[in-house]
Design a protein around this motif. Structure first.
Motif, PDB file in Angstrom:
ATOM      1  N   TYR A  53      48.716  29.927  38.644  1.00 48.73           N
ATOM      2  CA  TYR A  53      49.686  30.839  38.029  1.00 48.73           C
ATOM      3  C   TYR A  53      50.384  29.928  36.701  1.00 48.73           C
ATOM      4  O   TYR A  53      50.369  30.477  35.527  1.00 48.73           O
ATOM      5  CB  TYR A  53      50.830  31.260  38.920  1.00 48.73           C
ATOM      6  N   SER A  54      50.650  28.859  37.151  1.00 50.02           N
ATOM      7  CA  SER A  54      51.382  27.969  36.085  1.00 50.02           C
ATOM      8  C   SER A  54      50.479  27.621  35.034  1.00 50.02           C
ATOM      9  O   SER A  54      50.802  27.531  33.810  1.00 50.02           O
ATOM     10  CB  SER A  54      51.885  26.799  36.894  1.00 50.02           C
ATOM     11  N   LYS A  55      49.245  27.177  35.319  1.00 49.40           N
ATOM     12  CA  LYS A  55      48.127  26.827  34.343  1.00 49.40           C
ATOM     13  C   LYS A  55      47.841  27.795  33.378  1.00 49.40           C
ATOM     14  O   LYS A  55      47.699  27.706  32.358  1.00 49.40           O
ATOM     15  CB  LYS A  55      47.109  25.937  34.879  1.00 49.40           C
ATOM     16  N   LEU A  56      47.725  29.083  34.025  1.00 49.31           N
ATOM     17  CA  LEU A  56      47.333  30.216  33.374  1.00 49.31           C
ATOM     18  C   LEU A  56      48.318  31.040  32.693  1.00 49.31           C
ATOM     19  O   LEU A  56      48.186  31.797  32.023  1.00 49.31           O
ATOM     20  CB  LEU A  56      46.516  31.282  34.187  1.00 49.31           C
ATOM     21  N   ASN A  57      49.573  30.465  32.787  1.00 50.68           N
ATOM     22  CA  ASN A  57      50.801  31.061  32.592  1.00 50.68           C
ATOM     23  C   ASN A  57      50.880  32.691  32.861  1.00 50.68           C
ATOM     24  O   ASN A  57      50.805  33.479  31.906  1.00 50.68           O
ATOM     25  CB  ASN A  57      51.007  31.007  31.113  1.00 50.68           C
ATOM     26  N   VAL A  58      50.746  32.912  34.208  1.00 51.34           N
ATOM     27  CA  VAL A  58      50.842  34.212  34.600  1.00 51.34           C
ATOM     28  C   VAL A  58      51.635  34.538  35.892  1.00 51.34           C
ATOM     29  O   VAL A  58      52.132  33.437  36.293  1.00 51.34           O
ATOM     30  CB  VAL A  58      49.337  34.683  35.197  1.00 51.34           C
ATOM     31  N   LYS A  59      51.865  35.536  36.402  1.00 46.10           N
ATOM     32  CA  LYS A  59      52.966  35.932  37.463  1.00 46.10           C
ATOM     33  C   LYS A  59      52.410  36.424  38.639  1.00 46.10           C
ATOM     34  O   LYS A  59      53.036  36.544  39.638  1.00 46.10           O
ATOM     35  CB  LYS A  59      54.028  36.711  36.880  1.00 46.10           C
ATOM     36  N   GLY A  60      51.163  36.788  38.586  1.00 45.40           N
ATOM     37  CA  GLY A  60      50.710  37.436  39.872  1.00 45.40           C
ATOM     38  C   GLY A  60      49.245  37.262  39.766  1.00 45.40           C
ATOM     39  O   GLY A  60      48.515  36.900  39.001  1.00 45.40           O
ATOM     40  N   ARG A  61      48.488  38.026  41.011  1.00 44.47           N
ATOM     41  CA  ARG A  61      47.029  37.681  41.309  1.00 44.47           C
ATOM     42  C   ARG A  61      46.262  38.345  40.362  1.00 44.47           C
ATOM     43  O   ARG A  61      45.380  38.082  39.899  1.00 44.47           O
ATOM     44  CB  ARG A  61      47.008  38.269  42.812  1.00 44.47           C
ATOM     45  N   ARG A  62      46.637  39.814  40.279  1.00 42.34           N
ATOM     46  CA  ARG A  62      45.823  40.439  39.257  1.00 42.34           C
ATOM     47  C   ARG A  62      45.724  40.042  37.749  1.00 42.34           C
ATOM     48  O   ARG A  62      44.813  39.809  37.064  1.00 42.34           O
ATOM     49  CB  ARG A  62      46.351  42.048  39.196  1.00 42.34           C
ATOM     50  N   GLU A  63      46.937  39.341  37.301  1.00 42.47           N
ATOM     51  CA  GLU A  63      47.048  38.827  35.913  1.00 42.47           C
ATOM     52  C   GLU A  63      46.312  37.706  35.928  1.00 42.47           C
ATOM     53  O   GLU A  63      45.578  37.309  34.967  1.00 42.47           O
ATOM     54  CB  GLU A  63      48.583  38.703  35.440  1.00 42.47           C
ATOM     55  N   ALA A  64      46.215  37.021  36.884  1.00 47.60           N
ATOM     56  CA  ALA A  64      45.497  35.708  36.976  1.00 47.60           C
ATOM     57  C   ALA A  64      44.079  36.018  36.941  1.00 47.60           C
ATOM     58  O   ALA A  64      43.471  35.507  36.197  1.00 47.60           O
ATOM     59  CB  ALA A  64      45.874  34.946  38.358  1.00 47.60           C
ATOM     60  N   ALA A  65      43.535  37.051  37.636  1.00 44.67           N
ATOM     61  CA  ALA A  65      42.015  37.432  37.887  1.00 44.67           C
ATOM     62  C   ALA A  65      41.699  38.142  36.555  1.00 44.67           C
ATOM     63  O   ALA A  65      40.501  37.700  35.927  1.00 44.67           O
ATOM     64  CB  ALA A  65      41.973  38.413  39.015  1.00 44.67           C
ATOM     65  N   ASP A  66      42.662  38.783  35.855  1.00 47.17           N
ATOM     66  CA  ASP A  66      42.282  39.282  34.568  1.00 47.17           C
ATOM     67  C   ASP A  66      42.085  38.462  33.564  1.00 47.17           C
ATOM     68  O   ASP A  66      41.336  38.453  32.796  1.00 47.17           O
ATOM     69  CB  ASP A  66      43.264  40.611  34.258  1.00 47.17           C
ATOM     70  N   LYS A  67      43.111  37.425  33.515  1.00 52.49           N
ATOM     71  CA  LYS A  67      42.949  36.466  32.485  1.00 52.49           C
ATOM     72  C   LYS A  67      41.627  35.449  32.489  1.00 52.49           C
ATOM     73  O   LYS A  67      41.142  35.076  31.509  1.00 52.49           O
ATOM     74  CB  LYS A  67      44.375  35.668  32.414  1.00 52.49           C
ATOM     75  N   ALA A  68      41.240  35.191  33.841  1.00 56.25           N
ATOM     76  CA  ALA A  68      40.382  34.285  34.287  1.00 56.25           C
ATOM     77  C   ALA A  68      38.914  35.095  33.711  1.00 56.25           C
ATOM     78  O   ALA A  68      38.023  34.284  33.002  1.00 56.25           O
ATOM     79  CB  ALA A  68      40.154  34.009  35.610  1.00 56.25           C
ATOM     80  N   ARG A  69      38.810  36.310  33.867  1.00 58.27           N
ATOM     81  CA  ARG A  69      37.794  37.158  33.368  1.00 58.27           C
ATOM     82  C   ARG A  69      37.687  37.271  31.823  1.00 58.27           C
ATOM     83  O   ARG A  69      36.771  36.811  31.248  1.00 58.27           O
ATOM     84  CB  ARG A  69      37.635  38.556  34.036  1.00 58.27           C
ATOM     85  N   GLU A  70      38.860  37.473  31.180  1.00 57.02           N
ATOM     86  CA  GLU A  70      38.928  37.698  29.713  1.00 57.02           C
ATOM     87  C   GLU A  70      38.665  36.172  29.205  1.00 57.02           C
ATOM     88  O   GLU A  70      38.183  36.275  28.001  1.00 57.02           O
ATOM     89  CB  GLU A  70      40.242  38.017  29.479  1.00 57.02           C
ATOM     90  N   THR A  71      38.859  35.208  29.584  1.00 55.43           N
ATOM     91  CA  THR A  71      38.640  33.823  29.108  1.00 55.43           C
ATOM     92  C   THR A  71      37.401  32.956  29.678  1.00 55.43           C
ATOM     93  O   THR A  71      36.917  32.089  29.178  1.00 55.43           O
ATOM     94  CB  THR A  71      39.917  32.811  29.459  1.00 55.43           C
ATOM     95  N   GLY A  72      36.702  33.825  30.426  1.00 50.00           N
ATOM     96  CA  GLY A  72      35.230  33.182  30.803  1.00 50.00           C
ATOM     97  C   GLY A  72      35.505  32.490  31.764  1.00 50.00           C
ATOM     98  O   GLY A  72      34.144  31.704  32.519  1.00 50.00           O
ATOM     99  N   ILE A  73      36.416  32.032  32.667  1.00 49.95           N
ATOM    100  CA  ILE A  73      36.449  31.004  33.929  1.00 49.95           C
ATOM    101  C   ILE A  73      35.874  32.062  34.892  1.00 49.95           C
ATOM    102  O   ILE A  73      35.184  31.319  35.690  1.00 49.95           O
ATOM    103  CB  ILE A  73      38.006  30.985  34.334  1.00 49.95           C
ATOM    104  N   LEU A  74      35.907  33.281  35.078  1.00 50.97           N
ATOM    105  CA  LEU A  74      35.066  34.079  36.088  1.00 50.97           C
ATOM    106  C   LEU A  74      34.423  34.897  35.354  1.00 50.97           C
ATOM    107  O   LEU A  74      34.768  35.489  34.272  1.00 50.97           O
ATOM    108  CB  LEU A  74      36.092  34.608  36.932  1.00 50.97           C
ATOM    109  N   ASP A  75      33.125  35.439  35.975  1.00 55.31           N
ATOM    110  CA  ASP A  75      32.550  36.412  35.397  1.00 55.31           C
ATOM    111  C   ASP A  75      33.266  37.974  35.657  1.00 55.31           C
ATOM    112  O   ASP A  75      33.902  38.057  36.357  1.00 55.31           O
ATOM    113  CB  ASP A  75      31.187  36.544  36.092  1.00 55.31           C
ATOM    114  N   SER A  76      32.917  38.551  34.566  1.00 53.59           N
ATOM    115  CA  SER A  76      33.550  39.999  34.585  1.00 53.59           C
ATOM    116  C   SER A  76      33.060  41.050  35.793  1.00 53.59           C
ATOM    117  O   SER A  76      31.857  40.605  36.189  1.00 53.59           O
ATOM    118  CB  SER A  76      33.136  40.743  33.340  1.00 53.59           C
TER     119      SER A  76
END
Length: 76
Positions: A53-76
């Motif tokens: 959460y700190s590294k991605l600058n997010v506050k929750g699970r869904r936001e973390a997952a969405d940001k990871a997908r948007e930035t290519g860390i995780l596949d969509s």
């Protein structure tokens, strides 16, 4: 050693283990289930999630997952 695909798509400095935890989190697993799947304690999982959460600058699970997908860390 960090796999090349993580280095290439990881502008946030996530460790390999953090990406593994993030992947499980994005699948909707509870902390307890993530811990069992990755052979970690639940407390360790909570620490990893806090770091994510700190590294991605997010506050929750869904936001973390969405940001990871948007930035290519995780596949969509």
């Amino acid at each position: 050693m960090i796999p090349e695909w993580i280095e290439k798509n990881n502008e946030f400095g996530l460790s390999t283990r953090e990406v593994e935890v993030l992947h499980k989190l994005a699948l909707g697993l509870r902390n307890q289930d993530i811990a069992k799947a990755l052979y970690l304690s639940e407390g360790t999982v909570k620490n990893y999630i806090s770091n994510i959460y700190s590294k991605l600058n997010v506050k929750g699970r869904r936001e973390a997952a969405d940001k990871a997908r948007e930035t290519g860390i995780l596949d969509s």
